[in-house]
Design a protein around this motif. Structure first.
Motif, PDB file in Angstrom:
ATOM      1  N   ASN A  70      -1.712   8.377   4.689  1.00  0.00           N
ATOM      2  CA  ASN A  70      -2.194   8.389   6.072  1.00  0.00           C
ATOM      3  C   ASN A  70      -1.031   8.503   7.065  1.00  0.00           C
ATOM      4  O   ASN A  70      -1.042   7.908   8.144  1.00  0.00           O
ATOM      5  N   GLY A  71      -0.012   9.255   6.656  1.00  0.00           N
ATOM      6  CA  GLY A  71       1.140   9.482   7.517  1.00  0.00           C
ATOM      7  C   GLY A  71       2.235   8.446   7.420  1.00  0.00           C
ATOM      8  O   GLY A  71       3.339   8.659   7.939  1.00  0.00           O
ATOM      9  N   ASP A  72       1.966   7.313   6.758  1.00  0.00           N
ATOM     10  CA  ASP A  72       2.961   6.242   6.635  1.00  0.00           C
ATOM     11  C   ASP A  72       3.642   6.308   5.267  1.00  0.00           C
ATOM     12  O   ASP A  72       2.972   6.519   4.244  1.00  0.00           O
ATOM     13  N   PRO A  73       4.956   6.100   5.199  1.00  0.00           N
ATOM     14  CA  PRO A  73       5.653   6.146   3.909  1.00  0.00           C
ATOM     15  C   PRO A  73       5.342   4.918   3.047  1.00  0.00           C
ATOM     16  O   PRO A  73       5.442   3.782   3.504  1.00  0.00           O
ATOM     17  N   SER A 103       2.421   2.631 -13.031  1.00  0.00           N
ATOM     18  CA  SER A 103       2.544   3.499 -11.862  1.00  0.00           C
ATOM     19  C   SER A 103       1.872   2.775 -10.703  1.00  0.00           C
ATOM     20  O   SER A 103       0.648   2.778 -10.585  1.00  0.00           O
ATOM     21  N   GLU A 104       2.686   2.134  -9.864  1.00  0.00           N
ATOM     22  CA  GLU A 104       2.166   1.256  -8.822  1.00  0.00           C
ATOM     23  C   GLU A 104       2.606   1.733  -7.441  1.00  0.00           C
ATOM     24  O   GLU A 104       3.744   2.180  -7.253  1.00  0.00           O
ATOM     25  N   LEU A 105       1.690   1.614  -6.476  1.00  0.00           N
ATOM     26  CA  LEU A 105       1.955   2.012  -5.093  1.00  0.00           C
ATOM     27  C   LEU A 105       2.089   0.760  -4.237  1.00  0.00           C
ATOM     28  O   LEU A 105       1.203  -0.096  -4.229  1.00  0.00           O
ATOM     29  N   THR A 106       3.217   0.634  -3.529  1.00  0.00           N
ATOM     30  CA  THR A 106       3.474  -0.545  -2.701  1.00  0.00           C
ATOM     31  C   THR A 106       3.926  -0.115  -1.310  1.00  0.00           C
ATOM     32  O   THR A 106       4.300   1.039  -1.085  1.00  0.00           O
ATOM     33  N   SER A 107       3.928  -1.084  -0.402  1.00  0.00           N
ATOM     34  CA  SER A 107       4.357  -0.807   0.974  1.00  0.00           C
ATOM     35  C   SER A 107       5.859  -0.957   1.158  1.00  0.00           C
ATOM     36  O   SER A 107       6.418  -0.453   2.133  1.00  0.00           O
ATOM     37  N   GLY A 108       6.524  -1.680   0.248  1.00  0.00           N
ATOM     38  CA  GLY A 108       7.961  -1.900   0.388  1.00  0.00           C
ATOM     39  C   GLY A 108       8.692  -1.729  -0.924  1.00  0.00           C
ATOM     40  O   GLY A 108       8.105  -1.375  -1.952  1.00  0.00           O
ATOM     41  N   ARG A 109      10.010  -2.009  -0.892  1.00  0.00           N
ATOM     42  CA  ARG A 109      10.850  -1.910  -2.087  1.00  0.00           C
ATOM     43  C   ARG A 109      11.592  -3.222  -2.317  1.00  0.00           C
ATOM     44  O   ARG A 109      12.772  -3.239  -2.638  1.00  0.00           O
ATOM     45  N   THR A 110      10.884  -4.320  -2.159  1.00  0.00           N
ATOM     46  CA  THR A 110      11.504  -5.627  -2.307  1.00  0.00           C
ATOM     47  C   THR A 110      11.658  -5.988  -3.782  1.00  0.00           C
ATOM     48  O   THR A 110      11.106  -5.325  -4.670  1.00  0.00           O
ATOM     49  N   ALA A 111      12.386  -7.077  -4.024  1.00  0.00           N
ATOM     50  CA  ALA A 111      12.567  -7.562  -5.391  1.00  0.00           C
ATOM     51  C   ALA A 111      11.237  -8.005  -5.993  1.00  0.00           C
ATOM     52  O   ALA A 111      11.008  -7.859  -7.197  1.00  0.00           O
ATOM     53  N   GLN A 112      10.340  -8.540  -5.160  1.00  0.00           N
ATOM     54  CA  GLN A 112       9.029  -8.958  -5.650  1.00  0.00           C
ATOM     55  C   GLN A 112       8.205  -7.752  -6.096  1.00  0.00           C
ATOM     56  O   GLN A 112       7.491  -7.813  -7.103  1.00  0.00           O
ATOM     57  N   LEU A 123      -3.363  11.673   1.964  1.00  0.00           N
ATOM     58  CA  LEU A 123      -3.940  10.531   1.267  1.00  0.00           C
ATOM     59  C   LEU A 123      -4.432   9.550   2.320  1.00  0.00           C
ATOM     60  O   LEU A 123      -3.674   9.141   3.198  1.00  0.00           O
ATOM     61  N   ASP A 124      -5.711   9.163   2.232  1.00  0.00           N
ATOM     62  CA  ASP A 124      -6.338   8.410   3.319  1.00  0.00           C
ATOM     63  C   ASP A 124      -5.896   6.956   3.389  1.00  0.00           C
ATOM     64  O   ASP A 124      -5.540   6.458   4.449  1.00  0.00           O
ATOM     65  N   ASN A 125      -5.944   6.241   2.254  1.00  0.00           N
ATOM     66  CA  ASN A 125      -5.601   4.822   2.276  1.00  0.00           C
ATOM     67  C   ASN A 125      -4.920   4.447   0.971  1.00  0.00           C
ATOM     68  O   ASN A 125      -4.956   5.188  -0.018  1.00  0.00           O
ATOM     69  N   ILE A 126      -4.310   3.279   0.963  1.00  0.00           N
ATOM     70  CA  ILE A 126      -3.494   2.878  -0.181  1.00  0.00           C
ATOM     71  C   ILE A 126      -4.351   2.554  -1.404  1.00  0.00           C
ATOM     72  O   ILE A 126      -3.929   2.749  -2.544  1.00  0.00           O
ATOM     73  N   GLN A 127      -5.597   2.092  -1.193  1.00  0.00           N
ATOM     74  CA  GLN A 127      -6.450   1.743  -2.328  1.00  0.00           C
ATOM     75  C   GLN A 127      -6.881   2.986  -3.102  1.00  0.00           C
ATOM     76  O   GLN A 127      -6.745   3.045  -4.332  1.00  0.00           O
ATOM     77  N   SER A 128      -7.407   3.997  -2.404  1.00  0.00           N
ATOM     78  CA  SER A 128      -7.820   5.224  -3.084  1.00  0.00           C
ATOM     79  C   SER A 128      -6.619   5.957  -3.670  1.00  0.00           C
ATOM     80  O   SER A 128      -6.719   6.584  -4.725  1.00  0.00           O
ATOM     81  N   SER A 129      -5.470   5.858  -3.000  1.00  0.00           N
ATOM     82  CA  SER A 129      -4.261   6.496  -3.520  1.00  0.00           C
ATOM     83  C   SER A 129      -3.801   5.817  -4.805  1.00  0.00           C
ATOM     84  O   SER A 129      -3.365   6.481  -5.754  1.00  0.00           O
ATOM     85  N   ALA A 130      -3.907   4.477  -4.849  1.00  0.00           N
ATOM     86  CA  ALA A 130      -3.532   3.745  -6.062  1.00  0.00           C
ATOM     87  C   ALA A 130      -4.442   4.129  -7.226  1.00  0.00           C
ATOM     88  O   ALA A 130      -3.988   4.257  -8.374  1.00  0.00           O
ATOM     89  N   GLU A 131      -5.742   4.329  -6.960  1.00  0.00           N
ATOM     90  CA  GLU A 131      -6.673   4.757  -8.003  1.00  0.00           C
ATOM     91  C   GLU A 131      -6.317   6.152  -8.513  1.00  0.00           C
ATOM     92  O   GLU A 131      -6.403   6.434  -9.710  1.00  0.00           O
TER      93      GLU A 131
END
Length: 362
Positions: free
Chosen positions: A215-218, A235-244, A317-325
């Protein structure tokens, strides 16, 4: 020699039916249950239709013998065309589901409405069975076509382009909602099968993250790849690149694998060093290798290119949930249905099974 063990040869009617198909312009599709097949002398058209679980024809030969004529054989070859084409590109080892033996002989076909399945006879336990894929058995439609449609979808083609391709290439009229349902059901079945088995991965894993816009956001897509079997463990989609985030991805890969690896190769991201320095699994961390080093991270980098080539087919890609699927479906199809040249034309799942059998025999 017993008839069951003799090599099956085509009859004269089957060869003539194959000749009709090869000539081109001899078959017209009326609907999914009826065809018109032209006679060899080009004088008449015969109606071949599906009725009472078999193909029937109104030619004199079929009416007299009540068996498959050359016109019916032409339709049977046409229905098996996707299976014939795909079987020449994909190496597949067929084993007996009863005893596991590969000492088999072909024993005719089982004719379904939309395709014909190959039947085998096991010489070891004398079990007669149809060659079925556990992930595709029970699906409505031709299993080979469904797998081909999934492959095209995960290679970046849109549903409407796949619909047009199936119509022009295989004369199969499947709407794009039907193709979407095929893909959804296939991924659902493979996901269910994967939960029942651990993945026999090797001793070295490669991990990398890449930017995917949702949706335009990295956002960040993390991939964990086994070097030996090419299994995509996570294969996981996240909002950040933290240690967690890195820890969650590695833990998910460890849950799916039979045993932890001896080495993990990553780039120079600090999150990897923080996560792997605090583990109790005694895993060697190889961070930031150069291209000239014996062990580099090019395997998973190449995988990222494959994944990104799929996302280019979307407007967004519209949202993170459908993109993760979507990416989870891509991972499942990558492991179970996509053959690899580096693995001798086998899928990662088939290569991992071969690896287990080799280890057990040692």
């Amino acid at each position: 020699m017993n008839y069951l063990y003799r090599k099956r040869e085509f009859s004269q009617r089957e060869l003539r039916g194959l000749g009709l198909l090869a000539r081109g312009g001899m078959i017209r599709r009326l609907n999914r249950n009826a065809y018109l097949v032209r006679s060899s002398d080009l004088q008449n058209w015969y109606n071949v239709h599906w009725s009472r679980r078999r193909w029937l024809c109104d030619c004199k030969d079929h009416l007299k013998r009540q068996k498959s004529c050359k016109h019916v054989c032409a339709i049977l070859f046409l229905s098996r065309l996707p299976q014939i084409i795909l079987s020449n590109f994909q190496a597949k080892d067929v084993t007996c589901p009863n005893c596991g033996s590969d000492d088999l002989t072909r024993k005719g076909l089982i004719h379904h409405k939309e395709f014909a399945g190959q039947r085998f006879w096991c010489k070891n336990c004398r079990h007669l069975f149809e060659d079925k894929d556990e992930a595709t058995s029970g699906l409505k439609g031709n299993p080979q076509l469904i797998v081909a449609a999934c492959d095209l979808y995960f290679k970046g083609l849109s549903l409407r382009v796949i619909e047009d391709f199936l119509k022009k290439t295989y004369q199969v009229q499947a709407s794009y909602p039907t193709i979407h349902r095929w893909i959804h059901n296939m991924i659902k079945r493979i996901s269910k099968l994967e939960k029942d088995h651990s993945l026999p991965a090797g001793s070295r894993w490669h991990i990398d993250e890449t930017i995917i816009k949702v949706n335009g956001d990295p956002k960040y897509l993390w991939n964990v790849l086994d070097a030996e079997t090419r299994l995509l463990l996570a294969s996981e989609l996240t909002s950040g690149r933290t240690a967690q985030d890195a820890k969650n991805v590695i833990e998910k890969a460890l849950q799916r694998a039979e045993k932890p690896p001896g080495q993990i190769v990553t780039d120079g991201l600090t999150s990897y060093r923080v996560t792997l320095s605090n583990n109790d699994l005694n895993i060697k961390h190889i961070q930031g290798p150069k291209l000239s080093d014996p062990i580099s991270n090019q395997l998973v980098e190449r995988l990222n290119g494959t994944v990104k080539s799929r996302t280019r087919g979307f407007r967004r890609l519209d949202n993170i949930q459908s993109s993760a699927e979507l990416f989870n479906g891509l991972r499942l199809f990558y492991n179970n249905k996509r053959p690899h040249l580096a693995l001798g034309g086998k899928t990662p799942a088939e290569a991992s099974k071969r690896r287990v059998s080799e280890v057990d025999s040692q």
